[in-house]
Design an enzyme around this catalytic site. Structure first.
Site, PDB file in Angstrom:
ATOM      1  N   ASP A  21       1.241  -1.347   0.455  1.00 33.63           N
ATOM      2  CA  ASP A  21      -0.025  -0.297  -0.138  1.00 33.63           C
ATOM      3  C   ASP A  21       0.712   1.121  -0.311  1.00 33.63           C
ATOM      4  O   ASP A  21       1.971   1.362   0.786  1.00 33.63           O
ATOM      5  CB  ASP A  21      -0.991  -0.023   1.000  1.00 33.63           C
ATOM      6  N   ASN A  23      -0.521   4.417  -0.067  1.00 37.60           N
ATOM      7  CA  ASN A  23      -0.956   6.301   0.062  1.00 37.60           C
ATOM      8  C   ASN A  23      -1.987   5.930   1.357  1.00 37.60           C
ATOM      9  O   ASN A  23      -2.912   6.849   1.689  1.00 37.60           O
ATOM     10  CB  ASN A  23      -2.409   6.577  -0.747  1.00 37.60           C
ATOM     11  N   ASP A  25      -4.305   3.813   2.536  1.00 34.20           N
ATOM     12  CA  ASP A  25      -5.692   3.369   3.058  1.00 34.20           C
ATOM     13  C   ASP A  25      -5.707   1.881   2.956  1.00 34.20           C
ATOM     14  O   ASP A  25      -6.723   1.385   3.488  1.00 34.20           O
ATOM     15  CB  ASP A  25      -5.835   3.489   1.413  1.00 34.20           C
ATOM     16  N   ASP A  29      -1.573  -1.000  -4.201  1.00 34.13           N
ATOM     17  CA  ASP A  29      -2.157  -0.697  -5.287  1.00 34.13           C
ATOM     18  C   ASP A  29      -0.992  -0.735  -6.052  1.00 34.13           C
ATOM     19  O   ASP A  29       0.253  -1.137  -5.935  1.00 34.13           O
ATOM     20  CB  ASP A  29      -2.240   0.973  -4.623  1.00 34.13           C
ATOM     21  N   ASP A  98      -4.686 -10.213 -15.686  1.00 35.76           N
ATOM     22  CA  ASP A  98      -5.604 -11.762 -14.716  1.00 35.76           C
ATOM     23  C   ASP A  98      -6.553 -11.465 -16.239  1.00 35.76           C
ATOM     24  O   ASP A  98      -7.373 -10.334 -16.035  1.00 35.76           O
ATOM     25  CB  ASP A  98      -6.246 -11.686 -13.448  1.00 35.76           C
ATOM     26  N   ASP A 200      -8.808 -17.069 -16.185  1.00 35.51           N
ATOM     27  CA  ASP A 200      -9.331 -16.920 -15.436  1.00 35.51           C
ATOM     28  C   ASP A 200     -10.746 -18.246 -16.047  1.00 35.51           C
ATOM     29  O   ASP A 200     -11.697 -18.101 -16.435  1.00 35.51           O
ATOM     30  CB  ASP A 200     -10.600 -15.991 -14.471  1.00 35.51           C
ATOM     31  N   GLU A 257      -5.945 -21.083 -16.490  1.00 33.24           N
ATOM     32  CA  GLU A 257      -6.836 -21.610 -15.474  1.00 33.24           C
ATOM     33  C   GLU A 257      -7.395 -22.477 -15.537  1.00 33.24           C
ATOM     34  O   GLU A 257      -8.799 -21.941 -15.590  1.00 33.24           O
ATOM     35  CB  GLU A 257      -7.040 -20.255 -14.076  1.00 33.24           C
ATOM     36  N   HIS A 330      -3.491 -17.421  -5.150  1.00 34.84           N
ATOM     37  CA  HIS A 330      -3.604 -16.600  -3.945  1.00 34.84           C
ATOM     38  C   HIS A 330      -5.489 -17.428  -3.610  1.00 34.84           C
ATOM     39  O   HIS A 330      -6.304 -17.488  -2.749  1.00 34.84           O
ATOM     40  CB  HIS A 330      -4.816 -15.438  -4.908  1.00 34.84           C
ATOM     41  N   ASP A 331      -6.002 -18.996  -4.097  1.00 35.49           N
ATOM     42  CA  ASP A 331      -6.915 -19.326  -3.778  1.00 35.49           C
ATOM     43  C   ASP A 331      -6.572 -20.318  -2.704  1.00 35.49           C
ATOM     44  O   ASP A 331      -7.092 -21.513  -2.555  1.00 35.49           O
ATOM     45  CB  ASP A 331      -7.057 -19.889  -5.667  1.00 35.49           C
TER      46      ASP A 331
HETATM   47  O1  TEU Z   1     -11.432 -20.015  -9.810  1.00 37.39           O
HETATM   48  C1  TEU Z   1     -11.355 -21.015  -9.887  1.00 37.39           C
HETATM   49  C2  TEU Z   1     -11.980 -21.842  -9.090  1.00 37.39           C
HETATM   50  O2  TEU Z   1     -11.386 -23.465  -9.240  1.00 37.39           O
HETATM   51  C3  TEU Z   1     -11.863 -20.836  -8.181  1.00 37.39           C
HETATM   52  O3  TEU Z   1     -13.294 -21.985  -7.179  1.00 37.39           O
HETATM   53  C4  TEU Z   1     -10.874 -22.228  -6.868  1.00 37.39           C
HETATM   54  O4  TEU Z   1     -10.006 -23.212  -7.842  1.00 37.39           O
HETATM   55  C5  TEU Z   1     -11.165 -22.616  -5.259  1.00 37.39           C
HETATM   56  O5  TEU Z   1     -11.695 -21.603  -4.968  1.00 37.39           O
HETATM   57  C6  TEU Z   1     -10.255 -23.228  -4.019  1.00 37.39           C
HETATM   58  O6  TEU Z   1     -11.288 -23.756  -3.487  1.00 37.39           O
HETATM   59  C7  TEU Z   1     -10.843 -18.743 -10.024  1.00 37.39           C
HETATM   60  C8  TEU Z   1      -9.613 -17.596  -9.594  1.00 37.39           C
HETATM   61  O7  TEU Z   1      -8.609 -18.114  -8.803  1.00 37.39           O
HETATM   62  C9  TEU Z   1     -10.653 -17.483  -8.181  1.00 37.39           C
HETATM   63  O8  TEU Z   1     -10.373 -16.741  -7.264  1.00 37.39           O
HETATM   64  C10 TEU Z   1     -11.901 -17.192  -8.514  1.00 37.39           C
HETATM   65  O9  TEU Z   1     -12.747 -16.851  -7.019  1.00 37.39           O
HETATM   66  C11 TEU Z   1     -12.980 -17.639  -8.957  1.00 37.39           C
HETATM   67  O10 TEU Z   1     -11.906 -18.370 -10.100  1.00 37.39           O
HETATM   68  C12 TEU Z   1     -14.428 -16.710  -9.921  1.00 37.39           C
HETATM   69  O11 TEU Z   1     -12.852 -15.947 -10.798  1.00 37.39           O
HETATM   70 CA    CA Z   2      -3.872   1.959  -1.155  1.00 31.93          CA
END
Ligand code: TEU
Ligand code: CA
Length: 558
Positions: A21, A23, A25, A29, A98, A200, A257, A330-331
């Site tokens: 971050d 700024n 908040d 960013d 993405d 995605d 993906e 991130h998932d």
């Molecule tokens: O993820 C697709 C997906 O299969 C997700 O449901 C993920 O594998 C699952 O949450 C794991 O348990 C993509 C993105 O990476 C995810 O962040 C998004 O929430 C999803 O698509 C919808 O765009």
């Molecule tokens: Ca920020």
């Protein structure tokens, strides 16, 4: 050996909300990313994939996009973005965006129009169906985050399809106007200097020809749409069209993906001569530690299963298509907590072992922000501490509706498998909030930031960061790591992952002890080591040839 820059690259994934971050908040960013480009340059990565920063109501943290060609003001404006492209390119770092086009946000102008009336010009940008006689949805499909995949819309008395949240209506790829809109948008980003796309759930864009009920297979009694629609009848036709219309016109890196992909499907998506994508993310290893309640479990993976799965992908794609390589994103929960051992005693050495195991394979490695520091999962003690809609919905189903788990059991499962583990802010130093923000962070920083942070690692030759830096440097210097053929050794060994890489008369032997026990090296491997020509990298000093210490990793030239 068809050399390509995207095969030789190491990709770093940034989840912008939690990266840096600038700024105050409390939200990461673009200017924050720019301020860390020198850190990333030093690490040695050559590509950055940034999770969505487009205009979004943030119902699914940006994977619900309401304007594909505008930055969400939370992250900055187009001038900031243009500066990011310029500053990254100056450092020979490429930027991958993405691409979320299986669905848009329900606040996108297309959907706002589409839902107005059945004869609206945008009606067929989305997928609408009449209710059944009894008023129920046209099929029993369930959405990924729980509940029906169909949302009733009063205005026109029809349901629309959403494989994710109702705020994420599926786009209708059968409609060539939708495809044209997507290709024009992609071209617009490429003209701005973007170097590629992570696509995605791209395996879900082609829906079945016939909409019919599927097997009931989710905790809330729906048929998981993901089990019905991946790799649909026209998906490869659409991607070949996308390649013709956009991808073939630029020098890009593209990764799909592809939920539900198999190796045979991957050869179509990522085949060297199929003119679709460069590579795909598969999810088979992500399922190795699931149980009857899916990911919501404290079950651990079994190493021979992992070795069998990685070997299948290494052998089946070799010479035909290209692998992506990843432990987390991130998932997913954080690598060292899920696949290694995040105790004080073994966190560093097991994080290095995992990095060795992955980065010595054939394919393009992905490093998720913080993985290079050995950042760990977060311990959630109450559902109110979580942010992720997938966690909250499954908590409601499994604890409050089905009474399958107690609160404590579900919170343990969330702390081990929840997506929020990856979304706690990046830990830059030991100052307040780990140096991520001078304000109130949008999401709690892991309290262990005082001992796990970039500042304490970048100049420490024994840190996880320095180890990743060495691995990335070795990949640049040794074609065998990128292009060598993979062969598995000792397939049944439950603690040791041993494999070789071969290129011409060069050979590497990779040994990774996935256990916290000291193990004897099998005789066949002792024989290979006896003639070794030196050690390329190892996570202990003075490696002994006959045994491997807890989580010891060694790469021999043989
Ligand atoms: O993820 C697709 C997906 O299969 C997700 O449901 C993920 O594998 C699952 O949450 C794991 O348990 C993509 C993105 O990476 C995810 O962040 C998004 O929430 C999803 O698509 C919808 O765009
Ligand atoms: Ca920020």
């Amino acid at each position: 050996m068809d050399k390509k820059w995207w095969k030789e690259a190491v990709v770093y994934q940034i989840y912008p909300k939690s990266f840096m971050d600038s700024n105050g908040d409390g939200i990461g960013d673009v200017q924050g990313i720019i301020s860390k480009l020198d850190y990333l340059k030093d690490l040695g990565i050559s590509v950055i994939w940034i999770s969505p920063m487009y205009e979004s109501p943030q119902k699914d943290n940006g994977y619900d996009i309401s304007d594909y060609q505008a930055l969400d003001k939370r992250f900055g404006d187009m001038n900031d973005f243009d500066e990011l492209i310029e500053q990254a390119h100056k450092r020979d770092i490429k930027i991958v965006m993405d691409l979320v086009v299986n669905h848009s946000s329900d606040q996108h102008k297309w959907f706002i129009e589409s839902r107005k009336s059945k004869d609206n010009p945008y009606r067929d940008y989305y997928i609408w169906r009449d209710p059944k006689e009894d008023g129920s949805p046209t099929t029993n499909w369930g959405q990924f985050f729980g509940g029906s995949a169909w949302q009733y819309d009063e205005t026109t008395g029809q349901y629309y399809l959403h494989q994710f949240l109702a705020e994420q209506p599926d786009l209708n790829w059968e409609n060539e106007k939708v495809r044209k809109e997507v290709y024009d948008m992609m071209t617009w980003w490429c003209e701005k200097g973007v170097d590629g796309f992570r696509m995605d759930v791209i395996s879900l864009i082609s829906k079945p020809e016939v909409y019919e009920d599927g097997p009931i297979n989710t905790p809330d009694h729906f048929s998981h749409v993901g089990g019905i629609t991946p790799n649909g009848p026209r998906v490869h036709e659409f991607l070949k069209e996308m390649n013709r219309e956009v991808l073939s016109k630029y020098d890009l890196i593209t990764v799909g993906e592809t939920a539900g992909v198999t190796v045979d499907e991957a050869k179509k998506y990522a085949g060297f001569d199929t003119n679709e994508l460069n590579m795909v993310f598969h999810f088979e290893h992500m399922g190795l530690d699931e149980d009857e309640h899916g990911k919501w479990t404290n079950h651990r993976f079994y190493l021979p299963d992992l070795k069998e799965n990685f070997t299948k992908w290494q052998k089946e794609l070799d010479g035909k298509a290209w692998n992506s390589l990843y432990w987390d994103n991130h998932d997913q929960p954080r690598a060292v907590s899920r696949w290694g051992n995040d105790s004080d005693e073994y966190r560093v050495v097991s994080a290095k072992m995992l990095a060795t195991c992955l980065h010595m394979l054939q394919g393009t490695p992905y490093v998720f922000q913080g993985e290079e520091l050995g950042m760990t999962n977060f311990t959630f003690t109450d559902i109110s501490q979580t942010d992720d809609v997938e966690e909250k919905n499954n908590y409601k189903t499994l604890v409050e509706v089905e009474h399958v788990y107690t609160k404590e059991q579900m919170l343990e499962a969330i702390s081990m498998r929840g997506r929020d583990n990856a979304r706690t802010p990046m830990q830059w130093d030991d100052s307040e909030n780990g140096g991520f923000t001078t304000g109130k962070p949008w999401f709690a920083v892991n309290p262990n930031y005082s001992k796990i942070n970039a500042k304490s690692q970048v100049n420490d030759p024994d840190s996880v960061y320095s180890y990743y830096k060495e691995l990335i440097k070795l990949r640049k210097e040794n074609d065998i790591i990128v292009y060598g053929t993979y062969d598995l050794l000792c397939p049944d060994d439950e603690k040791l992952y041993a494999y070789t890489r071969t290129l011409g008369d060069e050979k590497l032997l990779v040994l990774c002890n996935f256990s916290q026990d000291e193990i004897e090296v099998p005789q066949e491997i002792k024989d290979m080591i006896s003639a070794n020509k030196g050690i390329l990298i190892s996570n202990y000093k003075d490696g002994q040839a006959d045994t491997l210490r807890p989580y010891e990793a060694v790469v021999y030239k043989i």
